[in-house]
Motif scaffolding. Structure first.
Motif, PDB file in Angstrom:
ATOM      1  N   PHE A 220       0.833  -1.199   0.000  1.00 63.54           N
ATOM      2  CA  PHE A 220       0.000   0.000   0.000  1.00 63.54           C
ATOM      3  C   PHE A 220       0.869   1.251   0.000  1.00 63.54           C
ATOM      4  CE2 PHE A 220      -2.038  -3.472   2.186  1.00 63.54           C
ATOM      5  CZ  PHE A 220      -3.269  -3.546   1.567  1.00 63.54           C
ATOM      6  N   GLY A 221       0.365   2.280  -0.664  1.00 66.38           N
ATOM      7  CA  GLY A 221       1.032   3.570  -0.655  1.00 66.38           C
ATOM      8  C   GLY A 221      -0.002   4.674  -0.565  1.00 66.38           C
ATOM      9  N   ALA A 222       0.101   5.502   0.459  1.00 67.54           N
ATOM     10  CA  ALA A 222      -0.821   6.631   0.638  1.00 67.54           C
ATOM     11  C   ALA A 222      -0.013   7.918   0.567  1.00 67.54           C
ATOM     12  CB  ALA A 222      -1.567   6.511   1.967  1.00 67.54           C
ATOM     13  N   PHE A 223      -0.317   8.747  -0.422  1.00 62.89           N
ATOM     14  CA  PHE A 223       0.425   9.977  -0.668  1.00 62.89           C
ATOM     15  C   PHE A 223      -0.500  11.160  -0.396  1.00 62.89           C
ATOM     16  CE2 PHE A 223       1.489   6.721  -3.940  1.00 62.89           C
ATOM     17  CZ  PHE A 223       2.607   6.225  -3.304  1.00 62.89           C
ATOM     18  N   SER A 224      -0.213  11.904   0.679  1.00 57.88           N
ATOM     19  CA  SER A 224      -1.050  13.039   1.085  1.00 57.88           C
ATOM     20  C   SER A 224      -2.526  12.632   1.121  1.00 57.88           C
ATOM     21  CB  SER A 224      -0.847  14.239   0.162  1.00 57.88           C
ATOM     22  OG  SER A 224       0.468  14.713   0.251  1.00 57.88           O
TER      23      SER A 224
ATOM     24  N   ILE B   6       0.754  -7.587   6.240  1.00 57.28           N
ATOM     25  CA  ILE B   6       0.883  -6.441   5.351  1.00 57.28           C
ATOM     26  C   ILE B   6       2.340  -6.411   4.925  1.00 57.28           C
ATOM     27  CG2 ILE B   6       0.797  -3.924   5.227  1.00 57.28           C
ATOM     28  CD1 ILE B   6      -1.485  -4.330   7.478  1.00 57.28           C
ATOM     29  N   ASN B   7       2.600  -6.588   3.639  1.00 56.53           N
ATOM     30  CA  ASN B   7       3.978  -6.640   3.170  1.00 56.53           C
ATOM     31  C   ASN B   7       4.660  -5.281   3.235  1.00 56.53           C
ATOM     32  OD1 ASN B   7       4.075  -9.401   2.718  1.00 56.53           O
ATOM     33  ND2 ASN B   7       3.207  -9.181   0.677  1.00 56.53           N
ATOM     34  N   TYR B   8       3.942  -4.205   2.887  1.00 55.27           N
ATOM     35  CA  TYR B   8       4.533  -2.881   3.004  1.00 55.27           C
ATOM     36  C   TYR B   8       3.452  -1.817   2.949  1.00 55.27           C
ATOM     37  CZ  TYR B   8       8.430   0.323   3.114  1.00 55.27           C
ATOM     38  OH  TYR B   8       9.336   1.255   3.527  1.00 55.27           O
ATOM     39  N   PHE B   9       3.592  -0.806   3.790  1.00 62.19           N
ATOM     40  CA  PHE B   9       2.696   0.346   3.802  1.00 62.19           C
ATOM     41  C   PHE B   9       3.558   1.597   3.858  1.00 62.19           C
ATOM     42  CE2 PHE B   9      -0.899   2.651   6.299  1.00 62.19           C
ATOM     43  CZ  PHE B   9      -1.303   3.308   5.155  1.00 62.19           C
ATOM     44  N   TYR B  10       3.596   2.333   2.736  1.00 64.45           N
ATOM     45  CA  TYR B  10       4.389   3.558   2.630  1.00 64.45           C
ATOM     46  C   TYR B  10       3.454   4.759   2.646  1.00 64.45           C
ATOM     47  CZ  TYR B  10       7.498   7.138   0.810  1.00 64.45           C
ATOM     48  OH  TYR B  10       8.223   8.280   0.659  1.00 64.45           O
TER      49      TYR B  10
ATOM     50  N   GLU C 209       5.775  -2.629  11.249  1.00 61.34           N
ATOM     51  CA  GLU C 209       7.080  -2.449  11.875  1.00 61.34           C
ATOM     52  C   GLU C 209       7.833  -1.355  11.136  1.00 61.34           C
ATOM     53  OE1 GLU C 209       9.272  -6.031  13.075  1.00 61.34           O
ATOM     54  OE2 GLU C 209       7.577  -7.150  12.237  1.00 61.34           O
ATOM     55  N   ILE C 210       8.137  -0.288  11.855  1.00 64.27           N
ATOM     56  CA  ILE C 210       8.819   0.857  11.260  1.00 64.27           C
ATOM     57  C   ILE C 210      10.119   0.410  10.595  1.00 64.27           C
ATOM     58  CG2 ILE C 210       9.931   3.079  11.775  1.00 64.27           C
ATOM     59  CD1 ILE C 210       7.854   3.387  14.058  1.00 64.27           C
ATOM     60  N   ASN C 211      10.327   0.887   9.388  1.00 58.36           N
ATOM     61  CA  ASN C 211      11.502   0.608   8.555  1.00 58.36           C
ATOM     62  C   ASN C 211      11.621  -0.849   8.112  1.00 58.36           C
ATOM     63  OD1 ASN C 211      12.311   3.312   8.564  1.00 58.36           O
ATOM     64  ND2 ASN C 211      13.407   3.020  10.491  1.00 58.36           N
ATOM     65  N   LYS C 212      10.629  -1.652   8.396  1.00 54.87           N
ATOM     66  CA  LYS C 212      10.595  -3.025   7.869  1.00 54.87           C
ATOM     67  C   LYS C 212       9.469  -3.133   6.847  1.00 54.87           C
ATOM     68  CE  LYS C 212      12.893  -5.354  11.622  1.00 54.87           C
ATOM     69  NZ  LYS C 212      12.871  -6.399  12.608  1.00 54.87           N
ATOM     70  N   ASN C 213       8.234  -2.949   7.291  1.00 54.64           N
ATOM     71  CA  ASN C 213       7.114  -2.978   6.353  1.00 54.64           C
ATOM     72  C   ASN C 213       6.247  -1.725   6.469  1.00 54.64           C
ATOM     73  OD1 ASN C 213       5.710  -3.452   8.748  1.00 54.64           O
ATOM     74  ND2 ASN C 213       4.342  -4.937   7.807  1.00 54.64           N
ATOM     75  N   PHE C 214       6.751  -0.718   7.159  1.00 55.47           N
ATOM     76  CA  PHE C 214       6.006   0.520   7.364  1.00 55.47           C
ATOM     77  C   PHE C 214       6.957   1.706   7.287  1.00 55.47           C
ATOM     78  CE2 PHE C 214       4.485   4.018   9.934  1.00 55.47           C
ATOM     79  CZ  PHE C 214       3.163   4.126   9.542  1.00 55.47           C
TER      80      PHE C 214
END
Length: 175
Positions: free
Chosen positions: A105-109, A132-136, A165-170
């Motif tokens: 997932f990616g949420a931009f503004s 959740i594999n990644y949330f940016y 987890e910060i800097n792992k998947n978040f």
């Protein structure tokens, strides 16, 4: 260099990456995110169309893509991302309604109508134990509309849900 603008630039970049084999072939689908007969009506009175998009995504768009193209149906091969309203839909619809369909997932503004971390956590718990594999997340410090709600939606999620987890998947990023 690339001299085209808009979606042509994105397409050119992605085509180059596939051609040089730095990424595997993939498709990007960019729906307008409004799900109703009057999708072209962008007035506030038509705002419900933004929220009903999740049903169209699940019941119409993804099945059409799977029937039309040779794509994986594995959630680990799918991402959802968006800017502003699309960022809100990534949070509210992608994470909270369609975690069984997406894992990146990616949420931009993200728009100020994004759910807050309490609601996101409650909705995610309906999908236990899906990872959740990644949330940016990214938002501009000068964005007077999105910044406070984006922080309330995403910045503190790792403190309330151990799947992040910060800097792992978040990643929360302010610019």
């Amino acid at each position: 260099g690339i001299t085209k603008v808009g979606e042509d630039v994105v397409k050119a970049i992605m085509d180059k990456r596939v051609a040089d084999k730095s990424v595997e072939p993939f498709i990007i689908v960019t729906p307008n995110g409004r799900s109703n007969f009057n999708f072209f009506d962008i007035s506030f009175s038509n705002h419900q169309a933004f929220y009903s998009f999740g049903q169209e995504l699940r019941n119409d768009l993804i099945p059409y893509i799977e029937q039309t193209f040779n794509v994986s149906s594995d959630r680990n091969d799918r991402a959802m991302a968006g800017l502003s309203m699309g960022g809100m839909q990534t949070i509210n619809i992608g994470l909270c309604e369609c975690l069984d369909l997406f894992s990146y997932f990616g949420a931009f503004s993200a728009a100020p109508t994004s759910y807050d971390y309490n609601r996101i956590t409650r909705e995610l718990n309906k999908f236990e134990p899906m990872p959740i594999n990644y949330f940016y997340n990214i938002c501009g410090l000068q964005d007077g509309i999105a910044l406070s709600s984006a922080k309330n939606a995403a910045k503190i999620l790792p403190a309330f849900d151990k799947r992040f987890e910060i800097n792992k998947n978040f990643m929360w990023h302010e610019v």
